[in-house]
Design a protein around this motif. Structure first.
Motif, PDB file in Angstrom:
ATOM      1  N   THR A 242      -4.559   7.073 -13.023  1.00  0.00           N
ATOM      2  CA  THR A 242      -3.222   6.529 -12.789  1.00  0.00           C
ATOM      3  C   THR A 242      -3.280   5.459 -11.706  1.00  0.00           C
ATOM      4  O   THR A 242      -3.686   5.732 -10.576  1.00  0.00           O
ATOM      5  N   VAL A 243      -2.882   4.253 -12.081  1.00  0.00           N
ATOM      6  CA  VAL A 243      -2.995   3.081 -11.212  1.00  0.00           C
ATOM      7  C   VAL A 243      -1.604   2.506 -10.981  1.00  0.00           C
ATOM      8  O   VAL A 243      -0.853   2.253 -11.930  1.00  0.00           O
ATOM      9  N   GLY A 244      -1.255   2.311  -9.721  1.00  0.00           N
ATOM     10  CA  GLY A 244       0.007   1.669  -9.378  1.00  0.00           C
ATOM     11  C   GLY A 244      -0.210   0.222  -8.979  1.00  0.00           C
ATOM     12  O   GLY A 244      -1.235  -0.113  -8.362  1.00  0.00           O
ATOM     13  N   VAL A 245       0.728  -0.639  -9.346  1.00  0.00           N
ATOM     14  CA  VAL A 245       0.650  -2.061  -8.999  1.00  0.00           C
ATOM     15  C   VAL A 245       1.900  -2.412  -8.209  1.00  0.00           C
ATOM     16  O   VAL A 245       3.026  -2.125  -8.623  1.00  0.00           O
ATOM     17  N   ILE A 246       1.703  -3.049  -7.050  1.00  0.00           N
ATOM     18  CA  ILE A 246       2.792  -3.361  -6.124  1.00  0.00           C
ATOM     19  C   ILE A 246       2.650  -4.805  -5.679  1.00  0.00           C
ATOM     20  O   ILE A 246       1.539  -5.267  -5.386  1.00  0.00           O
ATOM     21  N   GLY A 247       3.748  -5.513  -5.602  1.00  0.00           N
ATOM     22  CA  GLY A 247       3.711  -6.884  -5.114  1.00  0.00           C
ATOM     23  C   GLY A 247       3.735  -6.936  -3.603  1.00  0.00           C
ATOM     24  O   GLY A 247       4.507  -6.222  -2.958  1.00  0.00           O
ATOM     25  N   GLY A 248       2.904  -7.797  -3.014  1.00  0.00           N
ATOM     26  CA  GLY A 248       2.921  -7.975  -1.564  1.00  0.00           C
ATOM     27  C   GLY A 248       4.169  -8.698  -1.098  1.00  0.00           C
ATOM     28  O   GLY A 248       4.609  -8.526   0.036  1.00  0.00           O
ATOM     29  N   ARG A 249       4.743  -9.476  -2.002  1.00  0.00           N
ATOM     30  CA  ARG A 249       6.039 -10.126  -1.754  1.00  0.00           C
ATOM     31  C   ARG A 249       6.687 -10.343  -3.110  1.00  0.00           C
ATOM     32  O   ARG A 249       6.073 -10.134  -4.155  1.00  0.00           O
ATOM     33  N   GLY A 250       7.948 -10.755  -3.090  1.00  0.00           N
ATOM     34  CA  GLY A 250       8.629 -11.025  -4.345  1.00  0.00           C
ATOM     35  C   GLY A 250       7.936 -12.132  -5.119  1.00  0.00           C
ATOM     36  O   GLY A 250       7.493 -13.125  -4.538  1.00  0.00           O
ATOM     37  N   GLY A 251       7.815 -11.971  -6.435  1.00  0.00           N
ATOM     38  CA  GLY A 251       7.177 -12.986  -7.259  1.00  0.00           C
ATOM     39  C   GLY A 251       5.677 -13.045  -7.145  1.00  0.00           C
ATOM     40  O   GLY A 251       5.049 -14.036  -7.557  1.00  0.00           O
ATOM     41  N   ALA A 252       5.054 -11.987  -6.626  1.00  0.00           N
ATOM     42  CA  ALA A 252       3.602 -11.999  -6.450  1.00  0.00           C
ATOM     43  C   ALA A 252       2.846 -11.898  -7.765  1.00  0.00           C
ATOM     44  O   ALA A 252       1.679 -12.286  -7.847  1.00  0.00           O
ATOM     45  N   GLY A 253       3.487 -11.369  -8.800  1.00  0.00           N
ATOM     46  CA  GLY A 253       2.814 -11.208 -10.086  1.00  0.00           C
ATOM     47  C   GLY A 253       2.401  -9.784 -10.391  1.00  0.00           C
ATOM     48  O   GLY A 253       1.555  -9.546 -11.258  1.00  0.00           O
TER      49      GLY A 253
ATOM     50  N   LEU B 102       3.939   7.344  -5.725  1.00  0.00           N
ATOM     51  CA  LEU B 102       2.721   7.062  -4.967  1.00  0.00           C
ATOM     52  C   LEU B 102       1.841   8.300  -4.834  1.00  0.00           C
ATOM     53  O   LEU B 102       0.608   8.210  -4.860  1.00  0.00           O
ATOM     54  N   ALA B 103       2.482   9.459  -4.699  1.00  0.00           N
ATOM     55  CA  ALA B 103       1.726  10.703  -4.503  1.00  0.00           C
ATOM     56  C   ALA B 103       0.890  11.063  -5.725  1.00  0.00           C
ATOM     57  O   ALA B 103      -0.067  11.837  -5.606  1.00  0.00           O
ATOM     58  N   GLN B 104       1.228  10.522  -6.891  1.00  0.00           N
ATOM     59  CA  GLN B 104       0.483  10.861  -8.107  1.00  0.00           C
ATOM     60  C   GLN B 104      -0.498   9.779  -8.542  1.00  0.00           C
ATOM     61  O   GLN B 104      -1.161   9.915  -9.560  1.00  0.00           O
ATOM     62  N   LEU B 105      -0.611   8.713  -7.763  1.00  0.00           N
ATOM     63  CA  LEU B 105      -1.549   7.649  -8.110  1.00  0.00           C
ATOM     64  C   LEU B 105      -2.966   8.001  -7.696  1.00  0.00           C
ATOM     65  O   LEU B 105      -3.197   8.631  -6.662  1.00  0.00           O
ATOM     66  N   ASP B 106      -3.929   7.557  -8.490  1.00  0.00           N
ATOM     67  CA  ASP B 106      -5.333   7.641  -8.080  1.00  0.00           C
ATOM     68  C   ASP B 106      -5.697   6.456  -7.192  1.00  0.00           C
ATOM     69  O   ASP B 106      -6.492   6.590  -6.270  1.00  0.00           O
ATOM     70  N   LEU B 107      -5.135   5.301  -7.495  1.00  0.00           N
ATOM     71  CA  LEU B 107      -5.340   4.144  -6.637  1.00  0.00           C
ATOM     72  C   LEU B 107      -4.206   3.156  -6.852  1.00  0.00           C
ATOM     73  O   LEU B 107      -3.520   3.186  -7.873  1.00  0.00           O
ATOM     74  N   GLY B 108      -4.023   2.300  -5.852  1.00  0.00           N
ATOM     75  CA  GLY B 108      -2.983   1.283  -5.924  1.00  0.00           C
ATOM     76  C   GLY B 108      -3.568  -0.098  -5.758  1.00  0.00           C
ATOM     77  O   GLY B 108      -4.573  -0.282  -5.064  1.00  0.00           O
ATOM     78  N   LEU B 109      -2.938  -1.066  -6.422  1.00  0.00           N
ATOM     79  CA  LEU B 109      -3.340  -2.463  -6.322  1.00  0.00           C
ATOM     80  C   LEU B 109      -2.180  -3.242  -5.709  1.00  0.00           C
ATOM     81  O   LEU B 109      -1.077  -3.259  -6.253  1.00  0.00           O
ATOM     82  N   LEU B 110      -2.426  -3.871  -4.579  1.00  0.00           N
ATOM     83  CA  LEU B 110      -1.424  -4.689  -3.898  1.00  0.00           C
ATOM     84  C   LEU B 110      -1.717  -6.144  -4.222  1.00  0.00           C
ATOM     85  O   LEU B 110      -2.755  -6.683  -3.820  1.00  0.00           O
ATOM     86  N   VAL B 111      -0.817  -6.781  -4.985  1.00  0.00           N
ATOM     87  CA  VAL B 111      -1.017  -8.164  -5.406  1.00  0.00           C
ATOM     88  C   VAL B 111      -0.489  -9.101  -4.321  1.00  0.00           C
ATOM     89  O   VAL B 111       0.697  -9.047  -3.968  1.00  0.00           O
ATOM     90  N   VAL B 112      -1.370  -9.964  -3.803  1.00  0.00           N
ATOM     91  CA  VAL B 112      -1.033 -10.793  -2.647  1.00  0.00           C
ATOM     92  C   VAL B 112      -1.358 -12.255  -2.932  1.00  0.00           C
ATOM     93  O   VAL B 112      -2.521 -12.605  -3.118  1.00  0.00           O
ATOM     94  N   PRO B 113      -0.363 -13.120  -2.974  1.00  0.00           N
ATOM     95  CA  PRO B 113      -0.656 -14.552  -3.038  1.00  0.00           C
ATOM     96  C   PRO B 113      -1.373 -15.002  -1.764  1.00  0.00           C
ATOM     97  O   PRO B 113      -1.084 -14.510  -0.665  1.00  0.00           O
ATOM     98  N   ALA B 114      -2.277 -15.936  -1.911  1.00  0.00           N
ATOM     99  CA  ALA B 114      -3.127 -16.349  -0.782  1.00  0.00           C
ATOM    100  C   ALA B 114      -2.423 -17.401   0.066  1.00  0.00           C
ATOM    101  O   ALA B 114      -2.807 -18.584   0.094  1.00  0.00           O
ATOM    102  N   GLU B 115      -1.382 -16.978   0.768  1.00  0.00           N
ATOM    103  CA  GLU B 115      -0.670 -17.842   1.704  1.00  0.00           C
ATOM    104  C   GLU B 115      -0.236 -16.978   2.878  1.00  0.00           C
ATOM    105  O   GLU B 115      -0.051 -15.765   2.751  1.00  0.00           O
ATOM    106  N   LEU B 116      -0.061 -17.579   4.048  1.00  0.00           N
ATOM    107  CA  LEU B 116       0.138 -16.824   5.277  1.00  0.00           C
ATOM    108  C   LEU B 116       1.409 -15.968   5.240  1.00  0.00           C
ATOM    109  O   LEU B 116       1.407 -14.807   5.668  1.00  0.00           O
ATOM    110  N   ARG B 117       2.524 -16.523   4.778  1.00  0.00           N
ATOM    111  CA  ARG B 117       3.759 -15.748   4.750  1.00  0.00           C
ATOM    112  C   ARG B 117       3.621 -14.557   3.798  1.00  0.00           C
ATOM    113  O   ARG B 117       4.133 -13.471   4.078  1.00  0.00           O
TER     114      ARG B 117
END
Length: 374
Positions: free
Chosen positions: A136-147, A265-280
Motif C-alpha cells: 500500500t503506497v500513499g502519494v502526497i503533494g508537497g504543495r498544491g499542483g505538485a502532480g 497513513l497508518a495503513q501505508l507501507d510507504l509514502g511518496l511526497l511529490v516535490v517540485p524542484a523550487e525553493l518555495r
C-alpha cells in the motif's frame, strides 16, 4: 447486522458463498446456531449447517473454517484432525470444554458474546482466503499542483497493466476525483459517499466488486455531489478491506492532516511526497513532511522538474531529510493525452510509465532502500 437471524433452514444446506466457500457450523443448539448465523452474515457469508460430520465426501476437509458448538463436540470424536476448527459455546465455567477441545483438535475455545468481534474477523478472513496483504503506497503533494494525483493514477495504471491486482483510492475529497483523470466519471460503481457510514469490517471481495473498473484496475473516488466527510472509522474499514485483497493499493492523499488522513497513513507501507524542484515548494513540502512523518515512518521524496537554478533531486531530498525515491520525469503531451481520455501512465513506453514500472519492480522486491528507479 443486528438482531437474531432465523434458523429454519434444513441442516446441510448451503447458500451463495464467497470464492473460498462458507464456513461449516456443527451444532443442534438452536440459540447458538442463531448467533453463529448472525455472525456469519456480519462477515458477509452464509454457512453450511450440520448436526455432525457432513455425510457428503470432503465437506469436513474442504470447509475454510469449522464452528463446532460445545453441544456437538462429543459427537465429533474420531473426525479427521485439521486446522481451522473452533469450539464455540456460552458456558464460561464448564471445565469439560477444554478436554473436548483437545479431543477434537480445536484451534481455539470461544465464548459468546465476548468473542463475537474476533470471530466475525476470523470468519471473514477464512472466507476471503486472506494471504499476503497488498503493498500500500500513499502519494502526497508537497504543495498544491505538485502532480501527486497524476503520479497516483500512473502508478495504478502501470501496476494493473503488469497484471497485478490493483486498487486506486482517492483520499482527497477536494481533488476533483481520480475517476475523472481516468476518464471514468460516468462509469457504474460505488463512490465514497456509499461508504461514509462504514464501521467495523468491510468485506474485501464485496468492496472490490462494487467499484468502477477502469483500465484493468478498481477505483474508489468521489461522486459529483456535495463534499462528503468520510469518518476515520470508514477510512480504516475500507483501506483494511482493500489491503486484504492483496496486490497493490495506491492512495492519493491531501496535504492536510486530520483524523481520517491519519487512519490512511497508518495503513501505508510507504509514502511518496511529490516535490517540485523550487525553493518555495521545498519549504511547503517540509511542513507536509513533518506532519506526515509523525504517523508514517517510511516517507520518500519524488522530485519533479524543471529545476530552479542550483537545485537537483539530491539537494531537494537532503533539504527535506528524506530518502530519494526518484526523479519524476517530464512527459511531453501528457495534458493533451488526458484530454483525449488517456490516463497518466497509459503510454507504456513513456517516461512516466517507465518510472512507475521501475518503482513497482523495486518496491515489490523489497529493493527500495535508498535506491532510485532508473
Amino acid at each position: 447486522m443486528d438482531g437474531p437471524m432465523a434458523s429454519d433452514r434444513p441442516p446441510g444446506t448451503r447458500g451463495a458463498q464467497g470464492r473460498h466457500g462458507g464456513p461449516l457450523i456443527v451444532t443442534e443448539d438452536e440459540d447458538l446456531l442463531d448467533d453463529l448465523l448472525r455472525l456469519c452474515a456480519a462477515a458477509g457469508t452464509e454457512p453450511e449447517v450440520c448436526h455432525q460430520v457432513p455425510a457428503r465426501r470432503g465437506g469436513w476437509e474442504s470447509a475454510p473454517l469449522i464452528l463446532v458448538g460445545d453441544d456437538a463436540a462429543p459427537r465429533l470424536r474420531g473426525a479427521a484432525r485439521r486446522r481451522g476448527v473452533l469450539l464455540v459455546g456460552r458456558d464460561q465455567d464448564d471445565p469439560g470444554v477444554w478436554q473436548a477441545a483437545v479431543e477434537l483438535g480445536a484451534d481455539h475455545v470461544l465464548r459468546l458474546p465476548d468473542a463475537e468481534p474476533w470471530l466475525v474477523d476470523r470468519i471473514a478472513d477464512a472466507v476471503e482466503g486472506v494471504g499476503r496483504p497488498a503493498l500500500t503506497v500513499g502519494v502526497i503533494g508537497g504543495r498544491g499542483g505538485a502532480g501527486a494525483s497524476t503520479l497516483a493514477c500512473a502508478l495504478a495504471v502501470t501496476a494493473a497493466r503488469a497484471g497485478r491486482r490493483t486498487m486506486l483510492i482517492d483520499g482527497d475529497p477536494l481533488g476533483g476525483g481520480l475517476d475523472v483523470l481516468l476518464g471514468g466519471e460516468q462509469a457504474d460503481g460505488r463512490r465514497w459517499p456509499d461508504f461514509a457510514a462504514s464501521r467495523g469490517r468491510v468485506a474485501g471481495g464485496a468492496l472490490e466488486e462494487s467499484l468502477p473498473s477502469l483500465h484493468r484496475l478498481r477505483v474508489l473516488s468521489w461522486d459529483r455531489g456535495d463534499s462528503v466527510v468520510i469518518p476515520a472509522e470508514a477510512m480504516r474499514a475500507v483501506l483494511a478491506a482493500a489491503r486484504r485483497r492483496g496486490g497493490v493499493v495506491v492512495v492519493d492523499l491531501p496535504r492536510r492532516i486530520d483524523d481520517t488522513v491519519v487512519e490512511a497513513l497508518a495503513q501505508l507501507d510507504l509514502g511518496l511526497l511529490v516535490v517540485p524542484a523550487e525553493l518555495r515548494a521545498v519549504a511547503a513540502a517540509n511542513r507536509v513532511a513533518s506532519s506526515v512523518g509523525m504517523v508514517l515512518r517510511d516517507l520518500r521524496a519524488v522530485v519533479r522538474g524543471p529545476y530552479a537554478s542550483g537545485l537537483d533531486e539530491q539537494w531537494v531530498a537532503q533539504a527535506l531529510a528524506l530518502p530519494l525515491a526518484g526523479e519524476l520525469p517530464l512527459e511531453p503531451g501528457l495534458l493533451e493525452a488526458q484530454e483525449s481520455g488517456a490516463p497518466p501512465g497509459s503510454a507504456a513506453r513513456g517516461p512516466l510509465a517507465r518510472f512507475c514500472a521501475a518503482f513497482w519492480d523495486q518496491a515489490l522486491a523489497g529493493g527500495l532502500a535508498g535506491g532510485a528507479p532508473s
